[in-house]
Design an enzyme around this catalytic site. Structure first.
Site, short mmCIF file in Angstrom:
data_model
loop_
_atom_site.label_atom_id
_atom_site.label_comp_id
_atom_site.label_asym_id
_atom_site.label_seq_id
_atom_site.Cartn_x
_atom_site.Cartn_y
_atom_site.Cartn_z
N HIS A 156 0.84 -1.20 0.00
CA HIS A 156 0.00 0.00 0.00
C HIS A 156 0.86 1.24 0.00
CE1 HIS A 156 1.13 -0.49 4.22
NE2 HIS A 156 1.12 0.83 4.23
N THR A 187 0.62 4.67 1.93
CA THR A 187 -0.09 5.40 2.99
C THR A 187 -0.31 6.85 2.56
OG1 THR A 187 1.05 4.06 4.65
CG2 THR A 187 0.03 6.09 5.44
N HIS A 199 5.21 6.49 -1.10
CA HIS A 199 6.03 5.29 -1.30
C HIS A 199 5.22 4.04 -0.98
CE1 HIS A 199 6.05 5.83 3.01
NE2 HIS A 199 6.22 4.51 3.07
N THR A 232 6.19 0.54 0.99
CA THR A 232 7.21 -0.21 1.73
C THR A 232 7.22 -1.64 1.20
OG1 THR A 232 6.96 1.14 3.71
CG2 THR A 232 7.93 -1.05 4.01
O1 ACK Z 1 5.00 1.54 5.12
P1 ACK Z 1 4.12 2.59 5.64
O2 ACK Z 1 3.81 3.78 4.81
O3 ACK Z 1 4.61 3.06 7.07
O4 ACK Z 1 2.77 1.94 6.09
C1 ACK Z 1 2.70 1.76 7.47
C2 ACK Z 1 1.34 2.13 8.00
O5 ACK Z 1 1.42 3.48 8.41
C3 ACK Z 1 0.89 1.26 9.17
O6 ACK Z 1 1.85 1.27 10.17
C4 ACK Z 1 2.74 3.98 8.24
N1 ACK Z 1 3.08 4.77 9.42
C5 ACK Z 1 3.25 4.33 10.70
N2 ACK Z 1 3.48 5.37 11.51
C6 ACK Z 1 3.46 6.50 10.75
C7 ACK Z 1 3.61 7.88 11.01
N3 ACK Z 1 3.84 8.35 12.24
N4 ACK Z 1 3.51 8.73 9.97
C8 ACK Z 1 3.26 8.30 8.73
N5 ACK Z 1 3.10 7.00 8.41
C9 ACK Z 1 3.20 6.11 9.41
C10 ACK Z 1 3.63 2.79 8.07
#
Ligand code: ACK
Length: 222
Positions: free
Chosen positions: A69, A71, A153, A155
């Site tokens: 995904h 985010t 991005h 992950t």
């Molecule tokens: O890989 P990602 O974008 O990084 O997807 C996961 C998702 O949310 C569930 O954990 C992202 N994530 C976690 N904490 C934060 C944060 N503080 N700010 C932005 N994205 C976050 C994580």
């Protein structure tokens, strides 16, 4: 606890459809498989891992987790700053559940994460939170004003003990270097695109053909 306080998700984002998830994972695996055999990678291995290893198997080094995904807004069930405001945005409400085509323009690898850069289109940017790039406390280099959407991005994997949010920070760091005029050291023309090295174990593969990925804008409660 009132329902409205618990009804916000862990995060909103674009979730890749199953077929394209497989394709992206395969492309990423192929890249990692090739990268760790390159002489240039071996030469910079001490920048990549602090351990006194002579070789690293990148496919083992990174752990994949969950559905692929991109985010948009991390809400932490409403605890994150701006979560409610984001969920209430007209664009978020209107486009919830809609299909999109994401453009994956690069793959990057650091000692912490492997990810894909997502280049957002104008209408996709309407779903992008205004504060996503304001992370100067964690990525000092991001003080170089980076355009909205820079952090977008997917992950693809994290090294042991690394949180997935690190992937976005790693991408911002590379983009900040580019913005400052550091183009990276062009290392190799690979089948997938050109590979550049940005120091400190940071590698960026600019894809010759961006990967177009079908994705649904939705949320995850986790
Ligand atoms: O890989 P990602 O974008 O990084 O997807 C996961 C998702 O949310 C569930 O954990 C992202 N994530 C976690 N904490 C934060 C944060 N503080 N700010 C932005 N994205 C976050 C994580």
């Amino acid at each position: 606890v009132p329902l409205e306080e618990t009804s916000l998700p862990l995060f909103f984002g674009w979730f890749l459809l199953p077929g394209i998830q497989d394709k992206v994972r395969c492309t990423s695996m192929d890249f990692l498989k090739t990268l760790d055999t390159l002489e240039a990678f071996k030469k910079h291995l001490p920048d990549f891992t602090v351990e006194a290893e002579k070789e690293v198997d990148l496919e083992q080094y990174f752990q994949a987790n969950g559905v692929l995904h991109c985010t948009t807004k991390f809400c932490d069930y409403g605890k994150a700053e701006g979560a409610k405001e984001y969920a209430d945005k007209p664009a978020v409400k209107e486009l919830y559940g809609s299909a999109f085509e994401l453009s994956l323009s690069a793959l990057f690898v650091t000692p912490r994460t492997v990810g894909a850069r997502v280049s957002l289109s104008g209408d996709q940017l309407t779903l992008w939170p205004a504060d996503a790039e304001e992370v100067v406390s964690v990525v000092p280099a991001a003080a170089t004003t980076l355009p909205a959407g820079s952090r977008a991005h997917i992950t693809l994997g994290c090294a042991e003990g690394v949180e997935p949010q690190q992937t976005g920070f790693d991408l911002l760091e590379i983009l900040a270097l580019q913005q400052e005029g550091q183009e990276g050291e062009l290392v190799e023309e690979m089948e997938l695109g050109s590979l550049a090295y940005y120091g400190k174990g940071r590698w960026l593969l600019s894809l010759r053909e961006p990967i177009s990925a079908q994705a649904c804008f939705s949320s995850l409660y986790g």
